[in-house]
Motif scaffolding. Sequence first.
Motif, PDB file in Angstrom:
ATOM      1  N   SER A 230       0.826  -1.219   0.000  1.00 14.66           N
ATOM      2  CA  SER A 230       0.000   0.000   0.000  1.00 14.66           C
ATOM      3  C   SER A 230       0.858   1.266   0.000  1.00 14.66           C
ATOM      4  N   ARG A 233       2.052   1.708  -3.499  1.00  9.13           N
ATOM      5  CA  ARG A 233       0.939   2.139  -4.361  1.00  9.13           C
ATOM      6  C   ARG A 233       0.599   3.616  -4.142  1.00  9.13           C
ATOM      7  N   GLU A 234       0.614   4.006  -2.875  1.00  2.58           N
ATOM      8  CA  GLU A 234       0.275   5.397  -2.532  1.00  2.58           C
ATOM      9  C   GLU A 234       1.277   6.354  -3.176  1.00  2.58           C
ATOM     10  N   MET A 237       0.751   6.509  -7.034  1.00  2.00           N
ATOM     11  CA  MET A 237      -0.439   7.231  -7.510  1.00  2.00           C
ATOM     12  C   MET A 237      -0.285   8.753  -7.399  1.00  2.00           C
ATOM     13  N   ILE A 250       6.460   2.406 -11.450  1.00  2.00           N
ATOM     14  CA  ILE A 250       6.005   1.091 -11.938  1.00  2.00           C
ATOM     15  C   ILE A 250       6.454   0.883 -13.380  1.00  2.00           C
ATOM     16  N   LEU A 278       1.763  -5.978  -6.288  1.00  2.00           N
ATOM     17  CA  LEU A 278       1.231  -4.610  -6.303  1.00  2.00           C
ATOM     18  C   LEU A 278      -0.173  -4.533  -6.894  1.00  2.00           C
ATOM     19  N   ILE A 279      -0.464  -5.371  -7.900  1.00  2.00           N
ATOM     20  CA  ILE A 279      -1.787  -5.264  -8.552  1.00  2.00           C
ATOM     21  C   ILE A 279      -2.769  -6.303  -8.032  1.00  2.00           C
ATOM     22  N   MET A 284      -5.075  -5.190  -1.076  1.00  2.00           N
ATOM     23  CA  MET A 284      -5.423  -3.767  -1.046  1.00  2.00           C
ATOM     24  C   MET A 284      -6.320  -3.516   0.156  1.00  2.00           C
ATOM     25  N   GLU A 292      -8.889   2.495  -2.546  1.00  2.00           N
ATOM     26  CA  GLU A 292      -7.537   2.154  -3.025  1.00  2.00           C
ATOM     27  C   GLU A 292      -7.589   1.239  -4.240  1.00  2.00           C
ATOM     28  N   LYS A 293      -8.420   0.206  -4.169  1.00  2.00           N
ATOM     29  CA  LYS A 293      -8.500  -0.766  -5.270  1.00  2.00           C
ATOM     30  C   LYS A 293      -8.924  -0.073  -6.567  1.00  2.00           C
ATOM     31  N   PHE A 296      -6.231   2.630  -7.699  1.00  2.00           N
ATOM     32  CA  PHE A 296      -4.952   2.101  -8.173  1.00  2.00           C
ATOM     33  C   PHE A 296      -5.124   1.355  -9.489  1.00  2.00           C
ATOM     34  N   PHE A 300      -3.323   2.103 -12.916  1.00  2.00           N
ATOM     35  CA  PHE A 300      -2.457   1.105 -13.558  1.00  2.00           C
ATOM     36  C   PHE A 300      -2.854   0.906 -15.016  1.00  2.00           C
TER      37      PHE A 300
END
Length: 623
Positions: A230, A233-234, A237, A250, A278-279, A284, A292-293, A296, A300
């Motif tokens: 997370s 990912r944060e 983004m 990424i 990550l995906i 998540m 988040e899901k 993200f 992506f």
Amino acid sequence: MSEGYIKKLLGLFRVCEDLDNREGLHHLYEIVRGVLFLNKAALFEVMFSDDCIMDVVGCLEYDPALVQPKRHREFLTKTAKFKEVIPITDSELRQKIHQTYRVQYIQDIILPTPSVFEENFLSTLTSFIFFNKVEIVSMLQEDEKFLTEVFAQLTDEATEDSKRRELVNFVKEFCAFSQTLQPQNRDAFFKTLANLGILPALEIVMGMDDLQVRAAATDIFSYLVEFSPSMVREFVMQEPQQTDDDVLLINVVIKQMICDSDPELGGAVQLMGLLRTLIDPENMLASTNKTEKTEFLSFFYKYCMHVLTAPLLANTAHDKNAKDVQEGSTKINPVCPDNFQTAQLLALILELLTFCVEHHTYHIKTYIMNKDLLRRVLVLMNSKHTFLALCALRFMRRIIGLKDEYYNRYIIKGNLFEPVINALLDNGTRYNLLNSAIIELFEFIKVEDIKSLIAHIVDNFYKALESIEYVQTFKGLKGRYEQEKDRQSQRLNRYRRDARSVDEDEELWFNDDDDDDDSEAVEKSRMEDDFSDSYSKYMEAKKGAANGANGANNGKAAVIPPASPAATPNNSSTSSVKTVALPATPVVKTALVGLVDYPDDEDEEEEDEEEEQAPRKRPRLSS
């Protein structure tokens, strides 16, 4: 401990070594090894102190089993160099780092590999190293100036490549040491790194040409992803606002995966695993950040997916041209990647896309439809590398496994079974994994009874497949197809027959209704006639009764002559009482008519009204 035995022993060692007393040195080796195996932390503190540790290593050089002693001290003092990427001012920290390295050397290099029975003999030694590492990480973490300087130099463009390589290796080793921390302390450690800017630093370092630096950076990135996907990912983004697509973290990772120079793609496999983490929607966080899901995955597919699929689309780009050229042929032979490394890379990308099909229902569906991705993937069914053809097939199998009619319509519209069936026919009678996997695909369609696909396969390909009799799959598909056809024709026939029978029933019903109306009219007219005759009769009788008061004989003569058919059964009765009773006959008759059960309720109502208002109804009934 109380006698200072170890220090006396090591003094004796120096004497024996000066005199080259081999027998004494061999005894000392056994004694020192025995003391180590006592597994006591207090003894280790003495043995591994600065003034004793090199003599302990010296004693362990003289193994009686060896012809010539090993030169461990020479290695530790001359060959092994302590590199300070940033000078460490804390002397205690420096001493701890040296001690840990040397004790690790004793455990890993000097002492023989412990057998199954000896595994726990040196558990305290392992703990000693473990706690030293914890202490080192904690001391470095507390030294804010030191770490700030490390990251400043790491991201500084002016830093020399050799220096940067050392800095990256330091951070990698630092992260490796952190694995010894308790979960709570590890959280604090990675948060410290995040605050210091580890992710922007990695973004720069991973894009460099130096292979060693990139490999070390990948290891650091894997520690971070394993710790907190997370957090990564944060960070990712927040990037698009500041940078363009090419330098997104990424995308840097994907490019490194695509450009891996290792023939076995070791680094690419590692990076692919990190991307998958990550995906993966499973990790998540739903509670802390519900969006988040969605956010993200949208990010992506918008910024990164085209980078991931680029090699796949590039290697299958000739598909359309080949199709135009070979319109009449059964098999399309576009240019397929035939070198092993490219095939392996495409297999990795397909593995990731297959994962997406399983876990990202909406986003991947839109992407596949827009890019016509399945058609491009199925070009790889022609590859000479069977593992790649199987990856392409697995991708299609996952799509069909979802039993989603959108996908089914897309497959039918694009005639996407053709490359699969061509691969099956080209494989011939060989009984191999490709053969089994393709048959399993059709078996799944048959067992799950996916009607749209069954109809498409049988309509378009059954002639090519009917010769395959070593499995009953294709006959089964045909059977399912026939069953469905019969079921549909029966359904249509039933609808038609029902419609016709409804018409007939209605016609019969209306006819019955007409007959009822006719009989009703006849009955009512007859009743009306009888009633009028009886009524006139009754009135005459009444008059006769009135006249009978003047003369009975005249009354009798007046009553008898005009006898009506209704009175015929009673013509033997001649008394005035019986004649007066005659009007009862039509009343009874009317009651009987009222009890007849007509199909229509309205008729019954008409009957009731008729009893009440016969004179008003009469014109309608007679008409």
